[in-house]
Design a protein around this motif. Structure first.
Motif, PDB file in Angstrom:
ATOM      1  N   ASN A 166     -50.450   5.207  81.732  1.00 39.29           N
ATOM      2  CA  ASN A 166     -51.541   5.015  82.690  1.00 39.29           C
ATOM      3  C   ASN A 166     -52.883   4.764  82.006  1.00 39.29           C
ATOM      4  N   ILE A 184     -51.932   6.379  73.819  1.00 35.83           N
ATOM      5  CA  ILE A 184     -52.223   6.425  75.254  1.00 35.83           C
ATOM      6  C   ILE A 184     -50.919   6.502  76.015  1.00 35.83           C
ATOM      7  N   ASP A 185     -50.975   7.089  77.196  1.00 37.11           N
ATOM      8  CA  ASP A 185     -49.759   7.115  78.014  1.00 37.11           C
ATOM      9  C   ASP A 185     -49.683   5.827  78.835  1.00 37.11           C
ATOM     10  N   THR A 232     -54.309   6.860  79.702  1.00 40.31           N
ATOM     11  CA  THR A 232     -54.983   8.109  79.328  1.00 40.31           C
ATOM     12  C   THR A 232     -54.781   8.362  77.835  1.00 40.31           C
ATOM     13  N   TYR A 280     -47.303  12.588  79.549  1.00 42.47           N
ATOM     14  CA  TYR A 280     -48.331  13.444  78.966  1.00 42.47           C
ATOM     15  C   TYR A 280     -48.771  14.456  80.013  1.00 42.47           C
ATOM     16  N   GLY A 286     -57.638  13.055  76.601  1.00 42.37           N
ATOM     17  CA  GLY A 286     -57.680  13.378  78.024  1.00 42.37           C
ATOM     18  C   GLY A 286     -58.439  12.371  78.863  1.00 42.37           C
ATOM     19  N   LYS A 287     -59.184  11.437  78.246  1.00 38.19           N
ATOM     20  CA  LYS A 287     -59.948  10.448  79.016  1.00 38.19           C
ATOM     21  C   LYS A 287     -59.024   9.313  79.480  1.00 38.19           C
ATOM     22  N   ALA A 288     -59.144   8.949  80.757  1.00 42.94           N
ATOM     23  CA  ALA A 288     -58.388   7.823  81.318  1.00 42.94           C
ATOM     24  C   ALA A 288     -59.267   6.576  81.261  1.00 42.94           C
TER      25      ALA A 288
END
Length: 615
Positions: free
Chosen positions: A202, A199-200, A204, A144, A217-219
């Protein structure tokens, strides 16, 4: 509280409630069973939705791969003509709205061709998709990212362009716009409250339905649902809290790119929605059960008031009449059943009471007579105790006063024997020996009487006693070197008492055993002990001459002897002293024996902590 529960009507209500408990339990069990079935169904539905979205994503990825292969074959791309290539890609982008951009990149990472207008030099050598495509020389997808040309969230893919010699001359690129994921929720027809999130690797958030602007965009790698997905890393279901803190039933599945998983998609159904039917069924079942219970209790209350309690109140009223002496009143209840049986038993009891009742005056007179008898008995006991004290004092005084003349008789007799023996013939000497022997026995008798009297007045000093040491010491003092006596001392439990006077008990019992085994060639004296009924019991057994059991009761009386003086010496006071000592210690003493077969004397004493007051 106790009076309230003792009410018959209340107890009847409680019985009804207790009878309803199994039905209530069955209702709850059925609801839980339905709840589990709904949970399984909701998880299956969420997993179906997640798989559907994953399949759509897979089709887009495959479409991107096919498009890149086509781009790699275009003459405008292979010629590295940036201007012609950009025009061609711009025309193609109009037919593929799911892509944010189409571009071509030199081997050094500089973009030389783009469907969107480039503003300055753009280099993508640091992007994962570019590095993978160069390294693998095949189709590759990246992570992403926010595009440097498009400025939008996308997942980029690349495909190498080879020249005639087989070297990479360029990398064709497509940027998959992630806005399609935001539009996937309405497309799948998700119910209200159901969330769809991507989510990716990681943690996010790439997209979310609903409220994408709030979450994209929030992790959030520490959110419970995100941690569960990243730990499992393959398809599954769970029930936990989401990134917004709301508890849901979740199903998740990986999104596969060119080199494996590039992201994870999960669908969440709120627990309140999933279990709505089960909760409604439970509420309705319990409400219906409450109505049935209330109706049953109301009917029971009325029945109890009009039938059972009416008879019970009649029985209570009759008992009040009996309490004031009116035994002619009867219940008058002729009904059957338990109440009828009880009423007839009441009536029979009233008849029996009337026949056997004794007048109050006669009862009071009998009580007064018994009290007077008890008072006289108490006075008699006090008088006996006083007489016993006077007898003890008299015995002490008499014994003490007799000592002086006896000492004089013994002294003058000794003087005659020692100083005037030449003047006495044989008969005179014999008579003097008889006089001296009897005075000495009289002196011993007086000493024993004094000891017996003293035991009645002596104040004991109680302490813990090692009975083994005491018995062993007493026997050692009695040991006779010229006799064969086997002394067998077993383990003895400790006792509590006055050590000095308990030693006298051992002295008397062991000295008797030594004395009465004199006729035996091999004398045997055994001492044993045990705990019995919270008291220590001690036994002294010998193989002496024994005694006739019918005379056992005389052994512990003062001056009581079962043998002649010329057979066995003694005053007949030793066992009486032992009896008094043991009795004042709160114990008891008794004997067993057979003539010519030996005797056994037993006595008991309190163990530690159970001491008698010595009175």
């Amino acid at each position: 509280m106790r009076h309230w529960i003792s009410s018959l009507r209340v107890r009847l209500m409680l019985l009804i409630l207790i009878a309803m408990l199994p039905i209530a339990g069955l209702t709850v069990y059925s609801s839980l069973d339905l709840r589990q079935a709904q949970a399984d169904a909701s998880k299956a539905e969420a997993l179906r939705l997640a798989r559907s979205a994953a399949a759509t994503h897979a089709s887009y990825v495959e479409g991107a791969r096919q498009l890149l292969i086509t781009l790699s074959l275009l003459p405008e791309v292979r010629s590295l003509d940036g201007e012609a290539c950009s025009r061609r890609l711009a025309e193609m982008l109009k037919g593929f709205p799911q892509y944010a951009n189409l571009a071509a990149v030199r081997p050094d990472g500089d973009i030389y061709c783009s469907a969107l207008i480039l503003v300055g030099r753009v280099n993508v050598a640091d992007r994962s998709w570019f590095q993978r495509a160069v390294k693998t020389r095949a189709f590759a997808s990246g992570d992403y990212q926010i595009g440097r040309i498009t400025g939008r969230a996308s997942i980029n893919s690349g495909y190498p362009v080879f020249d005639n010699s087989g070297r990479i001359s360029a990398i064709a690129m497509v940027a998959l716009d992630l806005r399609w994921l935001s539009e996937l929720g309405p497309t799948l027809g998700l119910p209200e409250g159901v969330t769809l999130t991507v989510i990716d690797r990681n943690g996010t958030i790439l997209t979310r339905h609903p409220d994408p602007a709030k979450w994209v965009g929030k992790a959030l790698p520490d959110a419970l649902i995100v941690k569960a997905i990243l730990e499992q890393r393959h398809e599954g279901t769970t029930e936990t809290s989401g990134v917004d803190g709301i508890r849901r039933l979740y199903a998740f599945t990986p999104l596969v790119g060119g080199q494996g998983t590039v992201a994870y998609l999960y669908v969440g159904i709120p627990s309140a929605v999933a279990f709505a039917l089960a909760n409604l069924a439970l509420s309705r079942g319990l409400a219906a059960l409450a109505l049935v219970a209330a109706g049953a209790m109301a009917v029971a209350w009325l029945v109890a008031s009009r039938s059972i309690l009416r008879d019970v109140n009649r029985l209570a009223d009759v008992s009040r009449h009996w309490a004031v002496g009116d035994l002619d009143v009867r219940t008058g209840i002729s009904a059957g059943g338990e109440i009828g049986h009880l009423a007839r038993a009441f009536d029979r009891m009233a008849g029996s009471l009337k026949e056997t009742t004794v007048s109050r005056d006669a009862l009071l007179a009998e009580v007064a007579q018994r009290r007077r008898a008890e008072e006289k008995l108490a006075e008699g006991l006090a008088e006996v105790q006083s007489v016993n004290k006077e007898l003890d004092g008299f015995a002490y005084s008499v014994s003490h006063d007799l000592r002086a003349p006896l000492r004089a008789i013994d002294g003058f007799s000794r003087i005659l024997v020692e100083d005037h023996a030449t003047r006495l013939d044989g008969e005179g000497k014999r008579v003097l020996d008889v006089i001296r022997g009897n005075t000495q026995r009289m002196a011993q008798l007086i000493d024993d009487i004094l000891a017996y009297s003293r035991m009645g007045r002596l104040e004991f000093r109680f302490a813990d006693i090692s009975m083994e040491d005491l018995a062993r010491s007493a026997f050692e003092d009695l040991r006779q070197p010229d006799r064969a006596i086997r002394f067998d001392l077993g383990p003895l439990p400790p006792a509590r008492g006055d050590r000095a006077v308990i030693r006298q008990v051992w002295d008397n019992l062991l000295s008797n055993a030594v004395k009465f085994t004199r006729p035996r060639e091999q004398a045997v004296i055994e001492v044993r002990g045990r705990i019995e009924d919270h008291q220590a019991v001690y036994s002294v057994r010998d193989n002496g001459v024994g005694f006739d059991t019918q005379y056992a009761g005389k052994l512990f009386g003062v001056f009581q002897r079962l043998h002649r003086q010329d057979e066995f010496e003694g005053t007949g006071v030793g066992l009486a002293i032992a009896h008094r000592v043991v009795h004042r210690h709160g114990g008891r003493i008794w004997a067993e024996g057979r003539l010519n077969e030996g005797a056994t004397f037993h006595f008991s004493l309190p163990t530690g902590g159970d001491g008698h007051d010595g009175s």
